[in-house]
Design an enzyme around this catalytic site. Structure first.
Site, PDB file in Angstrom:
ATOM      1  N   ARG A   1       0.845  -1.189   0.000  1.00 23.77           N
ATOM      2  CA  ARG A   1       0.000   0.000   0.000  1.00 23.77           C
ATOM      3  C   ARG A   1       0.882   1.241   0.000  1.00 23.77           C
ATOM      4  NH1 ARG A   1       1.647   1.719   4.005  1.00 23.77           N
ATOM      5  NH2 ARG A   1       0.525   3.663   3.701  1.00 23.77           N
ATOM      6  N   GLY A   2       0.205   2.411  -0.139  1.00 22.90           N
ATOM      7  CA  GLY A   2       0.946   3.654  -0.291  1.00 22.90           C
ATOM      8  C   GLY A   2       1.088   3.901  -1.788  1.00 22.90           C
ATOM      9  N   ALA A   3       0.728   5.099  -2.238  1.00 26.48           N
ATOM     10  CA  ALA A   3       0.616   5.353  -3.680  1.00 26.48           C
ATOM     11  C   ALA A   3       1.871   4.953  -4.475  1.00 26.48           C
ATOM     12  CB  ALA A   3       0.246   6.820  -3.896  1.00 26.48           C
TER      13      ALA A   3
ATOM     14  N   ARG B   1      -7.738  -0.745  -6.852  1.00 26.07           N
ATOM     15  CA  ARG B   1      -8.008   0.420  -5.998  1.00 26.07           C
ATOM     16  C   ARG B   1      -8.110   1.651  -6.914  1.00 26.07           C
ATOM     17  NH1 ARG B   1      -4.394   1.250  -0.839  1.00 26.07           N
ATOM     18  NH2 ARG B   1      -6.295   2.278  -0.105  1.00 26.07           N
TER      19      ARG B   1
ATOM     20  N   ASP C   1      -2.108  10.992  -2.595  1.00 23.09           N
ATOM     21  CA  ASP C   1      -2.384   9.831  -3.452  1.00 23.09           C
ATOM     22  C   ASP C   1      -2.783  10.251  -4.858  1.00 23.09           C
ATOM     23  OD1 ASP C   1      -3.075   9.009  -0.501  1.00 23.09           O
ATOM     24  OD2 ASP C   1      -2.554   7.182  -1.579  1.00 23.09           O
TER      25      ASP C   1
ATOM     26  N   ASN D   1      -5.735  12.378  -0.083  1.00 28.40           N
ATOM     27  CA  ASN D   1      -4.786  11.679   0.789  1.00 28.40           C
ATOM     28  C   ASN D   1      -5.620  10.912   1.807  1.00 28.40           C
ATOM     29  OD1 ASN D   1      -2.005  11.144   1.538  1.00 28.40           O
ATOM     30  ND2 ASN D   1      -2.434  12.269   3.413  1.00 28.40           N
ATOM     31  N   LYS D   2      -4.956  10.157   2.635  1.00 27.23           N
ATOM     32  CA  LYS D   2      -5.654   9.289   3.584  1.00 27.23           C
ATOM     33  C   LYS D   2      -6.743  10.057   4.337  1.00 27.23           C
ATOM     34  CE  LYS D   2      -5.346   5.801   4.071  1.00 27.23           C
ATOM     35  NZ  LYS D   2      -6.300   4.808   3.484  1.00 27.23           N
TER      36      LYS D   2
END
Ligand code: MRU
Length: 355
Positions: A55-57, A98, A245, A255-256
């Site tokens: 995970r994480g862009a 995603r 992201d 973003n998150k």
């Protein structure tokens, strides 16, 4: 092993020695178990992204590039037409895992371009070139992260209090984006006081950011998301560093979930807030935040996860967006590998691609 001692860096995505498998640490099991996954089947690769094992862009983009490499090696004996049909199906399936981080389609499109530009070559040669492109995406990300760390560090003073959200360290990006400068600063003798939002619902802040910062020897304090206002009010925060992201052309950015709350609070308390990320996260085809698709995730992440027993009554209605969009007017600046971008963002983001 995750190792962030000065001078060392943990690899979040690796190819096996024979280059037939991708090796990742299962981020869902951290911090309790360090379990490494060896993947080369389409469904496993898709699920690894969907379930946040990777995970994480930026890491998702790197993983997608390598995924196409390990997959295409399995059908490199097909004639080009059939090869490209299978390639396109695999690519589209991975791309559907995603929706929010632009790095996923960005990396897949780079691989696609390599295939089309070399379609007259032997398929085995095309697959070799896919491998080279995937490695190049990874190499570039490391380089971009290191530059972002340097630029980010210029915004900090020794002793600063820094608030961050989610996870933007070497697990999510090759060398760190929003928390990269904090790790780099520690290696150069700075002492920061970092506050890490736990980051509901999946706790990437609690599980991953505190782990990375602890391993790097950075002073980190875990807070619940609802505590951001009090730490700002107490005067403990000099600056907020967050990731991104997908950045739209006008500077709105996804973003998150919870980032927009931090930005609104930061404005209230007069605290600068920067979003740090590589230019691969900028989507100039996306005019503004209203055009960013926000991923909705499984309600069980809110209602059941992390507890011995479900925390909410069965079948309760849940709303579980993974990201939110922060309006560009709330942001102080973007820190990219090409430098720090200040408002007006619609003008200055465009300039990054003109040079
Ligand atoms: O849902 P995730 O864990 O893939 O979310 C991505 C993030 O970690 C953050 O939004 C981050 O700030 C940007 S990617 C380094």
């Amino acid at each position: 092993m995750i190792d962030l001692k000065p001078g060392s860096f943990f690899e979040n995505v690796e190819l096996s020695e024979d280059e037939k498998e991708i090796i990742i640490i299962d981020q869902v099991q951290l911090p309790n178990n360090e379990v490494y996954l060896h993947l080369n089947q389409l469904e496993d690769l898709y699920q690894a992204i969907k379930k946040l094992q990777i995970r994480g862009a930026p890491a998702i983009g790197i993983f997608a590039g390598y995924s196409m490499y390990v997959l295409t090696q399995q059908y490199d004996n097909l004639p080009f037409e059939q090869f490209y049909q299978k390639f396109t199906e695999d690519k589209e399936y991975l791309n559907s895992s995603r929706p929010t981080a632009v790095n996923l389609p960005w990396a897949l499109n780079r691989i696609d371009k390599v295939v089309l530009e070399n379609k007259d070559k032997d398929v085995k040669e095309i697959v070799r070139l896919i491998g080279l492109e995937a490695k190049e995406i990874h190499r570039e990300d490391k380089e971009m992260c290191l530059k972002i760390c340097e630029y980010g560090l210029t915004l900090l003073e020794d002793g600063d209090g820094v608030l961050t959200i989610c996870n933007t360290g070497p697990l999510a990006t090759s060398r760190g984006t929003a928390i990269g400068p904090l790790i780099l600063g520690k290696q150069r003798g700075y002492d920061f006081k970092v506050f890490a939002n736990e980051t509901r619902p999946l706790l990437q802040g609690a599980r991953l950011t505190t782990l990375e910062l602890q391993k790097a020897g950075v002073d980190v304090t875990l807070i619940c998301d609802s505590m951001a206002s009090i730490v700002m009010k107490n005067g403990w925060i000099n600056v907020c560093f967050v990731g991104c992201d997908r950045i739209a052309a006008n500077g709105d950015f996804a973003n998150k979930i919870g980032t927009s709350t931090l930005a609104i609070l930061a404005k209230h308390y007069g605290i600068p807030i920067y979003s740090l990320g590589p230019t691969s996260t900028i989507d100039m085809n996306c005019p503004d935040g209203n055009h960013i698709e926000i991923e909705l995730r499984d309600p069980s992440e809110i209602a059941e996860k992390w507890y011995q027993q479900p925390m909410a009554p069965k079948k309760v209605k849940c709303y579980n967006p993974a990201f939110d969009v922060t309006e560009h007017s709330l942001l102080t600046g973007f820190v990219t590998e090409k430098g720090i971008v200040y408002p007006p963002f619609d003008v200055n983001l465009k300039k990054l691609f003109e040079e």
